[in-house]
Enzyme design. Structure first.
Site, PDB file in Angstrom:
ATOM      1  N   HIS A  30       1.315   1.412  -3.012  1.00 44.68           N
ATOM      2  CA  HIS A  30       1.709   0.421  -3.720  1.00 44.68           C
ATOM      3  C   HIS A  30       2.594  -0.552  -3.171  1.00 44.68           C
ATOM      4  O   HIS A  30       3.527  -0.120  -2.563  1.00 44.68           O
ATOM      5  CB  HIS A  30       2.538   0.877  -4.964  1.00 44.68           C
ATOM      6  CG  HIS A  30       1.861   1.698  -5.935  1.00 44.68           C
ATOM      7  ND1 HIS A  30       1.382   1.225  -7.143  1.00 44.68           N
ATOM      8  CD2 HIS A  30       1.342   2.879  -5.799  1.00 44.68           C
ATOM      9  CE1 HIS A  30       0.704   2.301  -8.065  1.00 44.68           C
ATOM     10  NE2 HIS A  30       0.723   3.111  -7.179  1.00 44.68           N
ATOM     11  N   HIS A  34      -3.790   5.425  -2.306  1.00 47.71           N
ATOM     12  CA  HIS A  34      -3.537   4.053  -2.240  1.00 47.71           C
ATOM     13  C   HIS A  34      -1.912   3.633  -1.990  1.00 47.71           C
ATOM     14  O   HIS A  34      -1.308   4.549  -2.306  1.00 47.71           O
ATOM     15  CB  HIS A  34      -3.847   3.194  -3.323  1.00 47.71           C
ATOM     16  CG  HIS A  34      -3.382   3.915  -4.735  1.00 47.71           C
ATOM     17  ND1 HIS A  34      -4.003   5.014  -5.341  1.00 47.71           N
ATOM     18  CD2 HIS A  34      -2.159   3.662  -5.591  1.00 47.71           C
ATOM     19  CE1 HIS A  34      -3.543   5.358  -6.393  1.00 47.71           C
ATOM     20  NE2 HIS A  34      -2.210   4.741  -6.479  1.00 47.71           N
TER      21      HIS A  34
END
Ligand code: AMP
Ligand code: ZN
Length: 160
Positions: free
Chosen positions: A105, A103
Protein backbone atom coordinates in the site's frame (compact mmCIF):
# COMPACT_ATOMS: atom_id res chain seq x y z
CA UNK A 1 4.89 -20.01 -11.36
CA UNK A 2 2.53 -19.72 -8.40
CA UNK A 3 -1.19 -20.10 -8.99
CA UNK A 4 -3.83 -19.27 -6.41
CA UNK A 5 -5.62 -22.30 -4.98
CA UNK A 6 -8.71 -20.13 -4.40
CA UNK A 7 -10.25 -17.39 -6.55
CA UNK A 8 -8.09 -14.26 -6.33
CA UNK A 9 -9.50 -10.80 -7.08
CA UNK A 10 -6.07 -9.34 -7.91
CA UNK A 11 -5.25 -12.20 -10.34
CA UNK A 12 -8.65 -11.52 -11.95
CA UNK A 13 -7.77 -7.83 -12.32
CA UNK A 14 -4.34 -8.68 -13.76
CA UNK A 15 -5.99 -11.08 -16.23
CA UNK A 16 -8.40 -8.38 -17.40
CA UNK A 17 -11.45 -9.88 -15.68
CA UNK A 18 -12.51 -6.81 -13.75
CA UNK A 19 -12.45 -3.03 -13.72
CA UNK A 20 -9.13 -1.61 -12.62
CA UNK A 21 -7.57 1.84 -12.71
CA UNK A 22 -3.98 1.00 -13.54
CA UNK A 23 -1.34 3.68 -13.01
CA UNK A 24 1.90 1.73 -13.60
CA UNK A 25 2.98 -1.52 -15.23
CA UNK A 26 6.15 -3.41 -16.07
CA UNK A 27 6.98 -7.05 -16.79
CA UNK A 28 6.63 -8.23 -13.16
CA UNK A 29 4.54 -5.58 -11.37
CA UNK A 30 1.50 -3.41 -11.75
CA UNK A 31 0.07 -0.60 -9.64
CA UNK A 32 -3.55 0.48 -9.48
CA UNK A 33 -5.79 2.77 -7.48
CA UNK A 34 -7.22 1.19 -4.32
CA UNK A 35 -10.99 0.79 -4.71
CA UNK A 36 -11.59 2.02 -1.14
CA UNK A 37 -8.78 4.51 -0.57
CA UNK A 38 -7.72 5.86 2.82
CA UNK A 39 -7.27 9.12 0.88
CA UNK A 40 -7.50 9.78 -2.87
CA UNK A 41 -4.30 8.62 -4.51
CA UNK A 42 -3.99 5.43 -2.38
CA UNK A 43 -2.18 3.00 -4.69
CA UNK A 44 -1.53 -0.75 -4.49
CA UNK A 45 1.69 -2.11 -5.98
CA UNK A 46 1.15 -5.75 -6.91
CA UNK A 47 3.22 -8.56 -8.47
CA UNK A 48 1.77 -9.97 -11.69
CA UNK A 49 2.43 -13.46 -10.38
CA UNK A 50 0.36 -14.74 -7.47
CA UNK A 51 2.20 -14.87 -4.16
CA UNK A 52 0.20 -14.86 -0.99
CA UNK A 53 2.34 -13.04 1.52
CA UNK A 54 5.83 -12.08 2.67
CA UNK A 55 6.57 -15.73 3.44
CA UNK A 56 6.39 -16.87 -0.17
CA UNK A 57 7.23 -13.86 -2.36
CA UNK A 58 10.79 -14.04 -3.76
CA UNK A 59 12.91 -11.34 -2.05
CA UNK A 60 14.05 -9.77 -5.36
CA UNK A 61 10.42 -9.33 -6.43
CA UNK A 62 9.47 -7.87 -3.03
CA UNK A 63 12.36 -5.40 -3.38
CA UNK A 64 11.19 -4.49 -6.89
CA UNK A 65 7.69 -3.71 -5.56
CA UNK A 66 9.20 -1.41 -2.92
CA UNK A 67 11.29 0.22 -5.61
CA UNK A 68 8.16 0.87 -7.71
CA UNK A 69 6.34 2.24 -4.65
CA UNK A 70 9.24 4.60 -3.92
CA UNK A 71 9.17 5.83 -7.52
CA UNK A 72 5.40 6.41 -7.41
CA UNK A 73 5.52 8.11 -4.01
CA UNK A 74 6.60 11.64 -5.10
CA UNK A 75 4.07 11.52 -7.95
CA UNK A 76 1.20 10.61 -5.61
CA UNK A 77 2.38 13.20 -3.11
CA UNK A 78 2.47 15.96 -5.74
CA UNK A 79 -0.81 15.05 -7.46
CA UNK A 80 -2.77 14.75 -4.25
CA UNK A 81 -1.13 17.45 -2.20
CA UNK A 82 -0.25 14.89 0.46
CA UNK A 83 1.62 16.05 3.54
CA UNK A 84 3.21 12.65 4.11
CA UNK A 85 3.07 8.99 3.08
CA UNK A 86 2.65 5.52 4.57
CA UNK A 87 4.15 2.47 2.88
CA UNK A 88 2.39 -0.55 4.33
CA UNK A 89 2.39 -4.34 3.86
CA UNK A 90 -0.15 -6.42 5.73
CA UNK A 91 1.25 -9.96 5.60
CA UNK A 92 -1.11 -12.66 6.86
CA UNK A 93 -4.56 -12.54 8.48
CA UNK A 94 -3.28 -11.71 11.97
CA UNK A 95 -1.53 -8.69 10.43
CA UNK A 96 -4.73 -7.45 8.79
CA UNK A 97 -4.30 -8.83 5.26
CA UNK A 98 -7.65 -9.18 3.51
CA UNK A 99 -6.63 -9.86 -0.10
CA UNK A 100 -4.22 -12.80 -0.17
CA UNK A 101 -2.22 -11.69 -3.19
CA UNK A 102 0.85 -9.87 -1.83
CA UNK A 103 0.69 -6.09 -2.27
CA UNK A 104 2.26 -2.89 -1.02
CA UNK A 105 0.00 0.00 0.00
CA UNK A 106 1.19 3.49 -0.87
CA UNK A 107 -1.03 5.79 1.17
CA UNK A 108 -0.95 9.57 0.86
CA UNK A 109 -1.59 11.21 4.23
CA UNK A 110 -2.96 14.54 5.31
CA UNK A 111 -2.73 15.95 8.79
CA UNK A 112 -5.90 15.07 10.71
CA UNK A 113 -7.20 12.58 8.10
CA UNK A 114 -8.15 10.18 10.91
CA UNK A 115 -6.20 7.16 9.62
CA UNK A 116 -3.76 5.76 12.14
CA UNK A 117 -1.18 3.03 12.60
CA UNK A 118 -0.54 3.78 16.26
CA UNK A 119 3.11 3.17 17.10
CA UNK A 120 4.29 2.82 19.74
CA UNK A 121 1.25 0.61 20.37
CA UNK A 122 -0.65 2.07 23.34
CA UNK A 123 -1.29 -1.44 24.77
CA UNK A 124 2.40 -2.38 24.88
CA UNK A 125 4.94 -2.12 27.68
CA UNK A 126 8.63 -1.31 27.39
CA UNK A 127 10.53 -4.57 28.04
CA UNK A 128 13.63 -4.65 30.20
CA UNK A 129 16.83 -3.83 28.23
CA UNK A 130 18.20 -7.32 29.04
CA UNK A 131 15.27 -8.86 27.17
CA UNK A 132 15.79 -6.58 24.15
CA UNK A 133 19.51 -7.44 24.17
CA UNK A 134 18.73 -11.17 24.39
CA UNK A 135 16.34 -10.90 21.41
CA UNK A 136 18.99 -9.05 19.39
CA UNK A 137 21.63 -11.71 20.19
CA UNK A 138 19.24 -14.50 19.14
CA UNK A 139 18.61 -12.73 15.85
CA UNK A 140 22.32 -12.26 15.20
CA UNK A 141 22.90 -15.97 15.87
CA UNK A 142 20.10 -16.96 13.46
CA UNK A 143 21.39 -14.63 10.75
CA UNK A 144 24.89 -16.10 11.06
CA UNK A 145 23.65 -19.67 10.69
CA UNK A 146 22.58 -20.35 7.08
CA UNK A 147 21.40 -23.89 7.88
CA UNK A 148 19.07 -22.66 10.61
CA UNK A 149 17.82 -19.96 8.26
CA UNK A 150 17.03 -22.51 5.56
CA UNK A 151 15.13 -24.68 8.04
CA UNK A 152 13.24 -21.65 9.36
CA UNK A 153 12.32 -20.61 5.80
CA UNK A 154 11.10 -24.13 5.02
CA UNK A 155 9.03 -24.23 8.22
CA UNK A 156 7.50 -20.84 7.36
CA UNK A 157 6.53 -22.01 3.86
CA UNK A 158 5.08 -25.27 5.25
CA UNK A 159 3.00 -23.45 7.86
CA UNK A 160 1.74 -20.82 5.37
P1 AMP B 1 -5.15 -5.68 2.70
O1 AMP B 1 -6.09 -5.55 3.85
O2 AMP B 1 -3.77 -5.21 3.00
O3 AMP B 1 -5.20 -7.06 2.08
O4 AMP B 1 -5.70 -4.64 1.63
C1 AMP B 1 -6.54 -4.97 0.57
C2 AMP B 1 -6.83 -3.69 -0.17
O5 AMP B 1 -7.32 -4.04 -1.45
C3 AMP B 1 -7.88 -2.79 0.50
O6 AMP B 1 -7.33 -1.50 0.72
C4 AMP B 1 -9.01 -2.77 -0.51
O7 AMP B 1 -9.69 -1.53 -0.56
C5 AMP B 1 -8.30 -3.10 -1.81
N1 AMP B 1 -9.13 -3.73 -2.85
C6 AMP B 1 -9.94 -4.80 -2.72
N2 AMP B 1 -10.52 -5.10 -3.89
C7 AMP B 1 -10.06 -4.20 -4.80
C8 AMP B 1 -10.29 -3.97 -6.19
N3 AMP B 1 -11.14 -4.73 -6.88
N4 AMP B 1 -9.65 -2.95 -6.80
C9 AMP B 1 -8.80 -2.16 -6.09
N5 AMP B 1 -8.54 -2.31 -4.76
C10 AMP B 1 -9.16 -3.32 -4.14
ZN1 ZN C 1 -3.65 -13.58 -7.07
Amino acid sequence: MSAPDKPCIFCDLINGAGEVSMCYEDSSAIAFMDIQPVNLGHVLVVPREHFESMSDIPPELAMHLFDVALRLSPVVRRLHGADDMNLVVNSGPAAGQNVFHYHVHLIPRKAGDGFDIPLPFPGSEMPDRTLLDAMAVRMIAELRDPVRQQIARRLTVMSA
